[in-house]
Design a protein around this motif. Structure first.
Motif, short mmCIF file in Angstrom:
data_model
loop_
_atom_site.label_atom_id
_atom_site.label_comp_id
_atom_site.label_asym_id
_atom_site.label_seq_id
_atom_site.Cartn_x
_atom_site.Cartn_y
_atom_site.Cartn_z
N ILE A 1 37.81 38.14 39.09
CA ILE A 1 37.46 38.53 40.45
C ILE A 1 36.94 37.29 41.18
O ILE A 1 36.00 36.65 40.71
N ALA B 1 44.48 40.00 38.64
CA ALA B 1 43.20 39.94 37.94
C ALA B 1 43.48 39.63 36.47
O ALA B 1 43.40 40.49 35.59
N ALA C 1 45.15 44.22 40.76
CA ALA C 1 43.70 44.10 40.70
C ALA C 1 43.08 45.49 40.53
O ALA C 1 43.75 46.42 40.07
N PRO D 1 41.00 38.14 42.25
CA PRO D 1 42.25 37.89 41.55
C PRO D 1 42.89 36.59 42.05
O PRO D 1 42.62 36.15 43.16
#
Length: 200
Positions: A112, A83, A172, A114
């Protein structure tokens, strides 16, 4: 003396509250203590938690490889989903967190979904209008390449971080704590970031 009612603190890539995280560093207890101390004084604190910064890709060896050779070299597995975020994203989140009626406790910041190293290279390829492939490099070699820029001690710490990430499933976070859900702010895509900072 004026007493601030609200603080926004960026961890700059450190994850606090999870001692087992690969992104928990030696400064984690200090940062956690700062947050806890401010909250104990009745001050609202929003902790912004980015993961890896896209600005790392501006290091001369990384950027020149992508631009001039068509190879984006970085010390991560090609399939590791990250991310990524920009300092610009952190700034946007900080402004929002400071101006909301109620300050959120924690905001995770990053792309988002990732993206993998392969997808990162694809974004560079689109931006430069040339083929760019991703090449994973050994963390120690990467550390050696940035030693002249940041010094041996800091470079060793960077190499250690990426060595730890070699076994990570992803880098993430839970969508519920992400900036999109909490603040209504989406982290920039890699392509948008490249355009926003004027990489050419």
């Amino acid at each position: 003396m004026a007493r601030p009612s609200r603080f926004v603190i960026s961890t700059s890539g450190i994850v606090i509250g999870d001692a087992t995280s690969t992104l928990a560093g030696p400064n984690t207890p200090i940062l956690a203590g700062l947050v806890d101390g401010l909250r104990a004084e009745g001050i609202a604190v929003t902790v912004l938690t980015p993961r890896l910064f896209l600005e790392n890709l501006l290091l001369p060896a990384v950027l020149s490889g992508a631009k001039d050779e068509g190879v984006l070299r970085y010390p991560l597995r090609a399939d590791l989903a990250v991310a990524w975020s920009s300092h610009l994203d952190v700034a946007d989140a900080a402004v929002a967190a400071l101006t909301l009626a109620v300050a959120p406790d924690v905001v995770d910041i990053g792309q988002i979904p990732p993206v993998t190293g392969v997808e990162l290279a694809e974004a560079f390829a689109e931006h430069f209008s040339r083929a760019v492939t991703f090449e994973a490099v050994i963390p120690e070699e990467f550390g050696a390449s940035i030693t002249p820029i940041i010094g041996a001690g800091a470079a060793a710490g960077v190499a250690q971080l990426y060595t730890g990430l070699a076994s990570a499933d992803n880098v993430a976070f839970d969508l519920a704590t992400g900036s999109a859900d909490v603040l209504g702010i989406n982290a920039r895509s890699t392509r948008a970031w490249l355009a926003d900072i004027g990489v050419n």
